[in-house]
Design an enzyme around this catalytic site. Sequence first.
Site, PDB file in Angstrom:
ATOM      1  N   ASP A  31       0.622  -0.640   0.090  1.00 23.71           N
ATOM      2  CA  ASP A  31      -0.400   0.140  -0.131  1.00 23.71           C
ATOM      3  C   ASP A  31       0.754   1.611  -0.124  1.00 23.71           C
ATOM      4  O   ASP A  31       0.043   2.227   0.551  1.00 23.71           O
ATOM      5  CB  ASP A  31      -1.178   0.291   1.709  1.00 23.71           C
ATOM      6  CG  ASP A  31      -2.305  -1.561   1.036  1.00 23.71           C
ATOM      7  OD1 ASP A  31      -1.928  -1.882   0.113  1.00 23.71           O
ATOM      8  OD2 ASP A  31      -2.082  -1.914   2.501  1.00 23.71           O
ATOM      9  N   GLU A 207     -11.018  -0.559  -4.621  1.00 22.28           N
ATOM     10  CA  GLU A 207     -10.402   0.196  -3.243  1.00 22.28           C
ATOM     11  C   GLU A 207      -9.332   0.576  -3.837  1.00 22.28           C
ATOM     12  O   GLU A 207      -8.693   0.678  -5.345  1.00 22.28           O
ATOM     13  CB  GLU A 207     -10.029  -1.256  -2.619  1.00 22.28           C
ATOM     14  CG  GLU A 207      -8.576  -2.150  -3.104  1.00 22.28           C
ATOM     15  CD  GLU A 207      -8.973  -3.528  -1.974  1.00 22.28           C
ATOM     16  OE1 GLU A 207      -9.721  -3.745  -1.127  1.00 22.28           O
ATOM     17  OE2 GLU A 207      -8.167  -4.069  -2.381  1.00 22.28           O
TER      18      GLU A 207
END
Length: 336
Positions: A31, A207
């Site tokens: 991430d 997402e």
Amino acid sequence: MSIIIIAFLGLTSLSSVQGFYNPVINENVPDPGAILYDNEYYVVTTSGPLDGKFPIHKSSDLQNWDFMGYALPRDHSPQWAQSPDTDFWAPELHVINGMFRLYFTARHSSGVLCIGVATADNILGPYTDIGSPLFQNPNMGSIDATVFKDEFQDYWLVWKDDGNGKNPQQPTIIRSKRLSYSGLSFEDSAMYELIKNDQPWEGDVTEGPWMIRKDGFYYLFYSGHGYCDQSYSVGVARSRSPWGPFKKKGSPILFSSGNWQGPGHCSVIKTSSDDWVIIYHSWMNNQVCGNNKRVMLADFIDWDWNQWPQLRNMGALMSPKEGSSANSLELLFLQQ
């Protein structure tokens, strides 16, 4: 497999670089949230041992990265979080009107995933949260926050409704809401739906949003499908307005190829040389999910005739010649 030597160069000037030796960080750094600040690049990522959360790395060239510490040391863990040790992810560093902000996901003591924000006096922190979640939906987890600035110099929070975490599952909607000047609250109550999972390749998930503005368009990069799967990919949608409607390109622009499987959760930044670079994590081939690491990769973005983004070296594994350093090398494209 054929090897094509593209160029011999040093990585001192990004304007002359055609690609990167991937992975640029060969550690577990999922991430990645990247930023260019004061002519240096910073990336903050999920993970971290018990002594801190959200490791920060720094680079002058996007190729060579140094670990600088943790954005949230353990003694700075939010008091509202369910635990100081688990369920912290998807951090990003942003400079909001000259002020340093860390946006992140954490699980509230109630059990619901929330968006938090923390402040610091410098970009490396340590950061201290504001004492309560920035955004919390008691009926739905809220994760993967990002921030962008629109053409009117307003800042917006963008995040994901964690619908795939519900039982039964619900759509995973990417939403936005305008932030106040400080970035620590919201300007008003208006909330906008930007996209949701409605393409076959996205499966149950959209997402990891990231928004940029270029040539009159707002580009919303996002990931689709499950992160713990080789089908995880990156797509893009665009709009003339920061609140939509957004039109998706259709097929993903980044997907499993060669040595990299399930790439996603990207950042897209403009370099000091005015190039666009995508930074993302990926599993390595045959090492997907479980206790395997997600390494960090980088690639340049080019723009097609219709102004849609495309990766310059999509599907190519770039590796230095044996015995050379990553600072002055021939770029080798290993055609899979």
